[in-house]
Design an enzyme around this catalytic site. Structure first.
Site, mmCIF file in Angstrom:
data_model
loop_
_atom_site.group_PDB
_atom_site.id
_atom_site.type_symbol
_atom_site.label_atom_id
_atom_site.label_comp_id
_atom_site.label_asym_id
_atom_site.label_seq_id
_atom_site.Cartn_x
_atom_site.Cartn_y
_atom_site.Cartn_z
ATOM 1 C CB CYS A 1 56.168 20.572 24.240
ATOM 2 S SG CYS A 1 57.752 21.134 23.609
ATOM 3 C CD GLU B 1 60.566 18.664 23.948
ATOM 4 O OE1 GLU B 1 59.662 18.607 24.829
ATOM 5 O OE2 GLU B 1 60.368 19.114 22.816
ATOM 6 C CD GLU C 1 51.584 18.610 25.437
ATOM 7 O OE1 GLU C 1 52.529 19.399 25.301
ATOM 8 O OE2 GLU C 1 51.680 17.382 25.226
ATOM 9 C CE LYS D 1 58.716 9.499 11.395
ATOM 10 N NZ LYS D 1 57.552 10.115 10.686
#
Length: 456
Positions: free
Chosen positions: A264, A230, A356, A155
């Site tokens: 990331c 992750e 982040e 997906k």
């Protein structure tokens, strides 16, 4: 539920394609097709699976330019980056194919017989890929899962399904069985949720935000479903006074501006020893300003747009009016989701220093000594990646062991390779991807004891 996804070029804000979404009923049908294909695939000799995966890799290699062009259109990645991403899919397929024939069990000494273990495929694996690196991260899950004998349902993110759909076509062209590798575009809360909840899916591999990862983990826990996550990062770039400052400053922009900071592993916290802070900043400014933003199709462009208007607004929120901006680059005006490279002088508790950002913004924080550097590096909920710059090999080893992160590099920012394990500590995820043990994450260990005792 929408029937189509509009795919927007983030550099021009133009619609470049519309893609049908996958309903929960279609997800169910896809799982059933995948389960049937997986049984046939697992029954193949490992050498035959490897041969087909290598053919898949060769087909990708023959279409690198068209795959890169699609990535440029849907994600706004500069051409050089997009070409590298397509090449990474090719390389990972070759690497995983090599593991298909090396997925060995063991023989364990026991009394009264022979004990052996087998690595059995899980069945149907769902890979939920993000929009920041659509091609490589899809392959991180799909390639080893296929090599281990599983079927894969991919997906892609709502904004970036085009390269995934093209890869599925190339898989069929290479001779992989129908139904073995399917791409199911759609929204996460509908298509993704149907995949996560489906009892016929044995494992979920998810790359994305920590908040969404926690939600998926809870849903998988209800079925005791296997899971690899992750998730986010807030990685440090630690520069000691004894480092090659010119090299550290020249490399720093790429560590948080590559992919427009939508990474990331971005080193968005630059920790600089106080005694060399001013000199480092003098060297950093021209390096940041040389990181040109512009038309992704231009070979000289190093930074493209952000993925969406919403992402741009999120990034802007970390640089409010009056923020302590130390360095600011330039970005195109007009259409497109552009944001300039920005470096802030920060304090440890600042929002930009702990959250982040996922954009081209970094915060510089001074430190006093090695212990202070480690304390600052670990002052975050994340633990994905990081770098440190020093000429002292003893310090490099001490600090590498002390920093709570899964992937570190010394005098370099390259800590992710398909040949080595990747994953995070703390809130950065669960499990590892890539590397020589990647295939085992998509298997169950079966133990078989064979008695050698004589019958009475």
């Amino acid at each position: 539920m929408p029937h189509e996804l509009d795919i927007i070029n983030p550099a021009t804000e133009e619609t470049v394609a519309t893609v049908p979404v996958t309903s929960p009923e279609e997800v169910d049908a896809a799982v059933r097709r995948a389960a049937a294909a997986q049984e046939r695939w697992a029954a193949l000799a490992p050498a035959d699976r490897a041969r087909l995966l290598r053919r898949f890799a060769d087909t990708v290699d023959a279409h690198l330019d068209s795959l890169a062009h699609l990535e440029l259109l849907e994600a706004g990645h500069p051409l050089a980056n997009a070409t590298w991403e397509a090449g990474n899919v090719r390389d990972l397929l070759h690497y995983a194919a090599g593991g298909a024939e090396r997925l060995t069990g063991s023989q364990i000494p026991v009394a009264g017989g022979l004990d052996v273990t087998f690595r059995e495929p899980l069945g149907v694996v769902a890979v939920i890929a993000p929009w920041n690196f659509p091609m490589p991260i899809a392959a991180w899950g799909a390639a080893p899962a296929l090599a281990a004998g599983n079927a894969v349902l991919l997906k892609p993110a709502e904004t970036t399904p085009l390269t995934a759909l093209r890869l599925a076509r190339h898989a069929l062209d290479a001779g992989l069985p129908e139904g073995l590798f399917q791409v199911l575009p759609g929204e996460g809360k509908i298509t993704g949720a149907a995949l996560v909840d489906h009892p016929g899916v044995a494992k979920v591999v998810f790359t994305g935000s920590t908040a969404t990862g926690r939600h998926i983990a809870a849903r998988c826990a209800a079925q005791t479903k296997r899971l690899t996550l992750e998730l986010g990062g807030k990685s440090p770039n630690i520069v000691f006074a004894d480092a090659d400052l010119e090299a550290a400053a020249a490399a720093a922009p790429g560590s948080f501006l590559d992919n427009t900071g939508q990474d990331c592993c971005a080193r968005s916290r630059i920790l600089v020893q106080r005694s060399v802070h001013d000199r480092f900043m003098e060297l950093l400014e021209p390096a940041v300003k040389a990181f040109t933003a512009g038309d992704p199709a231009d070979p000289d462009t190093r930074m493209g747009p952000l993925i969406s208007a919403a992402q741009r607004e999120r990034v802007r929120s970390y640089v409010p009016e009056g923020a302590p901006v130390a360095i600011r680059g330039e970005a195109p005006e007009g259409k497109g989701f552009w944001y300039p490279a920005t470096v802030l002088e920060g304090r440890p508790g600042d929002r930009a220093a702990v959250e982040e950002i996922f954009g081209p913004v970094a915060v510089v924080l001074p430190f006093d000594d090695e212990a202070d550097a480690v304390r600052l590096a670990n002052a975050t909920d994340y633990g994905l990646s990081g770098s440190l710059w020093t000429r002292d090999i003893g310090r490099a080893l001490r600090v590498s062991r002390a920093v709570a992160a899964g992937n570190l590099s010394v005098n370099s920012h390259a800590s992710v390779r398909y040949q080595t394990p990747f994953g995070g500590f703390k809130q950065s995820g669960i499990g590892r991807e890539l590397g020589p043990e990647a295939l085992t994450a998509f298997t169950e260990t079966k133990n078989v004891f064979i008695s050698t005792e004589e019958s009475s």
